[in-house]
Design a protein around this motif. Structure first.
Motif, short mmCIF file in Angstrom:
data_model
loop_
_atom_site.label_atom_id
_atom_site.label_comp_id
_atom_site.label_asym_id
_atom_site.label_seq_id
_atom_site.Cartn_x
_atom_site.Cartn_y
_atom_site.Cartn_z
N GLN A 1 0.83 -1.21 0.00
CA GLN A 1 0.00 0.00 0.00
C GLN A 1 0.86 1.25 0.00
O GLN A 1 0.48 2.27 -0.57
N ILE A 2 2.02 1.17 0.66
CA ILE A 2 2.84 2.38 0.84
C ILE A 2 3.70 2.65 -0.39
O ILE A 2 3.84 3.79 -0.82
N ILE A 3 4.26 1.58 -0.97
CA ILE A 3 5.13 1.77 -2.13
C ILE A 3 4.26 2.11 -3.34
O ILE A 3 3.16 1.58 -3.50
N LEU A 4 4.76 3.02 -4.18
CA LEU A 4 4.04 3.37 -5.41
C LEU A 4 4.36 2.30 -6.44
O LEU A 4 5.23 2.47 -7.30
N THR A 5 3.67 1.17 -6.34
CA THR A 5 4.01 0.01 -7.16
C THR A 5 3.77 0.26 -8.65
O THR A 5 4.39 -0.39 -9.49
N ASP A 6 2.87 1.20 -8.98
CA ASP A 6 2.60 1.46 -10.39
C ASP A 6 3.79 2.08 -11.10
O ASP A 6 3.85 2.09 -12.33
N ALA A 7 4.75 2.58 -10.32
CA ALA A 7 5.92 3.21 -10.93
C ALA A 7 6.96 2.17 -11.39
O ALA A 7 7.89 2.50 -12.11
N TYR A 8 6.78 0.92 -10.96
CA TYR A 8 7.76 -0.12 -11.29
C TYR A 8 7.06 -1.34 -11.84
O TYR A 8 7.00 -2.38 -11.19
N PRO A 9 6.48 -1.26 -13.04
CA PRO A 9 5.75 -2.42 -13.56
C PRO A 9 6.69 -3.58 -13.91
O PRO A 9 7.85 -3.36 -14.23
N CYS B 1 10.74 0.12 6.23
CA CYS B 1 10.48 1.41 5.57
C CYS B 1 11.77 2.18 5.36
O CYS B 1 11.97 2.79 4.30
N MET B 2 12.67 2.15 6.34
CA MET B 2 13.93 2.88 6.20
C MET B 2 14.82 2.25 5.13
O MET B 2 15.53 2.93 4.40
N ALA B 3 14.77 0.91 5.02
CA ALA B 3 15.55 0.24 3.98
C ALA B 3 15.02 0.63 2.60
O ALA B 3 15.80 0.82 1.66
N LEU B 4 13.71 0.78 2.48
CA LEU B 4 13.11 1.22 1.21
C LEU B 4 13.54 2.64 0.87
O LEU B 4 13.80 2.98 -0.28
N VAL B 5 13.63 3.48 1.91
CA VAL B 5 14.09 4.86 1.69
C VAL B 5 15.54 4.84 1.22
O VAL B 5 15.92 5.55 0.28
N ILE C 1 13.29 3.84 -3.26
CA ILE C 1 12.04 3.39 -3.88
C ILE C 1 10.93 4.38 -3.55
O ILE C 1 10.81 4.83 -2.41
N ALA C 2 10.12 4.72 -4.56
CA ALA C 2 9.09 5.75 -4.38
C ALA C 2 7.99 5.24 -3.43
O ALA C 2 7.47 4.14 -3.61
N MET C 3 7.69 6.04 -2.45
CA MET C 3 6.65 5.69 -1.48
C MET C 3 5.70 6.85 -1.30
O MET C 3 6.04 8.00 -1.52
N ASN C 4 4.49 6.53 -0.81
CA ASN C 4 3.48 7.55 -0.52
C ASN C 4 3.94 8.49 0.58
O ASN C 4 3.71 9.68 0.55
N ASP C 5 4.55 7.92 1.59
CA ASP C 5 4.92 8.66 2.77
C ASP C 5 5.95 7.82 3.50
O ASP C 5 6.16 6.66 3.16
N CYS C 6 6.60 8.38 4.52
CA CYS C 6 7.54 7.60 5.29
C CYS C 6 6.90 7.23 6.61
O CYS C 6 6.85 8.04 7.53
N PRO C 7 6.34 6.03 6.73
CA PRO C 7 5.60 5.71 7.95
C PRO C 7 6.50 5.46 9.14
O PRO C 7 7.68 5.16 9.00
N ALA C 8 5.90 5.60 10.33
CA ALA C 8 6.61 5.32 11.57
C ALA C 8 5.73 4.39 12.40
O ALA C 8 4.51 4.51 12.37
N ALA C 9 6.37 3.46 13.10
CA ALA C 9 5.61 2.49 13.88
C ALA C 9 6.03 2.55 15.34
O ALA C 9 7.17 2.86 15.65
N SER C 10 5.07 2.24 16.20
CA SER C 10 5.39 2.17 17.61
C SER C 10 4.35 1.31 18.30
O SER C 10 3.31 0.99 17.72
N SER C 11 4.64 0.96 19.53
CA SER C 11 3.68 0.15 20.27
C SER C 11 3.40 0.80 21.62
O SER C 11 4.14 1.67 22.08
N ALA C 12 2.29 0.38 22.23
CA ALA C 12 1.95 0.86 23.57
C ALA C 12 1.10 -0.22 24.22
O ALA C 12 0.48 -1.03 23.54
#
Lengths: 238, 219
Positions: A111-119, A145-149, A153-164
């Protein structure tokens, strides 16, 4: 062990076992280019949890039959080292929990990667946990996500994850392994900071429904904390 | 199934589902928060339950056997969840769903301690009951999670395991004629609810409860 010793998770100053405040995340750091032969890689440290993620791609699909004509195929492989926790345990890549996390990562990254850019290509992400001190789910998402950056690789946004999670009456952000094993319930959230959308949400039993929204709030605060650190790190790298 | 002539993921079907959702309608006439009809059928011996959620059908089979408990948990038995989608092979990547369902069931029943596996212990450290929960999907029409949790909850509540005692250091399992079978100890019955988010133009998001196969393609 800690419960038997009567150790409270918040001492008189209101600090946790590792000296953090209840809404404080662990120190996060990243080293890019950990695996030189890959297209992008990162060694991600979230407190004592160490995850290494590498990205190979966009490259031609390993099997032509899996090729998609208009978008890229994202393939994630997740594994944990046998020496990751205090007790040595051999865990195969097709272990149920590892498979579940690989699939969750794959679904979210698609969902995050712009997959249409790499057919007609394949983007292979390998996430490996070297040291497990709790929060491997959020650390894996962050590392991937950081490895993709790093791979550009083109992405929608740079997501961040955490837990609680809730431990007794306290809501704690970014649980370590001790708190995780004794908590009543833990939520891992992956947030897209720009649009404030949650791309992945995972809850571990058993969380009281009344506390759900406050724990989710705490997880999102943790995501925003991690995002600030990631942003500062990236600007420093560039 | 013969009634579906076009694949559910085709643009026309997806657009139709989205248009309906925008008008607070569903394809089968439910509201956005309506669930499909639930039908649960027990086999006479209580070990098999067939669960129907609309057109989604699955069978839950329970079987138990005497096994050896894990070394680090000598007072607990084991419960193994297994999902089988081989009859729904028309799906893409059924093995992924199999894994998801099995992990979800394990989390809902075992990790949440809803099912008491300490009551499975026969001889501490040596023998304990091993319960195998098999979920076999007969027809997939969306929302397999709710159907699976419903089916497994019903099956676990009605299942009775044989009685067993330790006599002179050896385990003796009684047949149903010697001693009546014992029901399982369930502290809670998990309830599952699946909600799908339909994204419309203009960033409007409509939640729909219990999506069927055609609606899942539009989520």
């Amino acid at each position: 062990m800690f419960a038997a010793a009567g150790l409270d998770f918040l001492d008189v100053c209101g600090l946790r076992v590792d000296g953090r405040k209840p809404n404080e995340s662990r120190r996060v750091s990243s080293k890019y280019g950990a695996i030189p032969k890959s297209d992008g890689s990162v060694f991600w440290e979230q407190g004592n949890t160490h995850v290494i993620a590498s990205v190979f791609g966009p490259r031609p699909c390993t099997y032509r039959s899996q090729e998609k004509s208009s978008s890229a195929r994202v393939q994630v492989s997740f594994s944990i080292s046998p020496f990751a926790r205090s007790e040595r345990k051999e865990r195969s890549r097709s272990d149920r929990q590892s498979l579940e996390l690989s699939h969750a990562l794959e679904q979210t990254l698609s969902q995050i990667i712009l997959t249409d850019a790499y057919p007609k290509t394949e983007i292979a992400v390998f996430v490996h946990v070297l040291q497990d001190d709790g929060g491997i789910r959020s650390a894996s998402f962050n590392a991937a996500c950081m490895a993709l950056v790093d791979a550009g690789i083109a992405m929608n946004d740079c997501p961040a994850a955490s837990s609680a999670g809730t431990v007794g009456n306290n809501i704690l952000c970014d649980l370590n392994s001790v708190e995780s094993s004794l908590c009543d319930g833990e939520i891992t959230a992956v947030l897209m900071p720009r649009t404030n959308e949650i791309v992945h949400l995972h809850a571990d039993p058993k969380l009281v429904t009344e506390k759900f929204s406050s724990v989710l709030e705490a997880a999102l605060v943790g995501c925003k904390n991690n995002h600030e650190t990631i942003k500062a790190d990236l600007q420093h790298e560039v | 199934m013969a009634h579906r002539l076009a694949p559910v993921s085709c643009t026309a079907n997806v657009e139709f589902v989205k248009e309906c959702a925008a008008r607070d309608l569903r394809i089968d006439g439910r509201g956005t928060d309506g669930m499909r009809r639930i039908k649960l059928t027990h086999a006479h011996d209580g070990s098999t339950v067939e669960c129907q959620l609309g057109q989604t059908r699955l069978v839950v089979c329970l079987s138990c056997d005497v096994g050896i408990p894990y070394a680090d948990r000598p007072n607990e038995g084991t419960v193994v969840f297994h999902a089988d989608f081989s009859m729904a092979a028309y799906l893409q990547k059924p093995e992924r769903l199999e894994n998801q369902v099995a992990v979800m069931l394990e989390r809902a029943f075992k990790r949440s301690k809803a099912l008491d596996i300490e009551s499975f212990c026969i001889y501490s450290g040596k023998r304990a009951w091993r319960l195998q929960v098999d979920v076999r999907v007969l027809h997939y029409d969306g929302n397999i999670m709710d159907a699976a949790v419903l089916g497994v909850s019903t099956a676990l509540s009605s299942f009775k395991r044989p009685d067993a005692t330790v006599v002179d250091g050896r385990v003796k399992v009684y047949s149903a004629l010697e001693r009546s079978p014992v029901p399982l100890t369930l502290h809670a019955l998990p309830v599952s609810c699946t909600i799908g988010w339909v994204k419309l133009l203009g960033n409007k998001i409509i939640p729909i409860t219990d999506p069927n196969l055609a609606e899942e393609a539009a989520l």
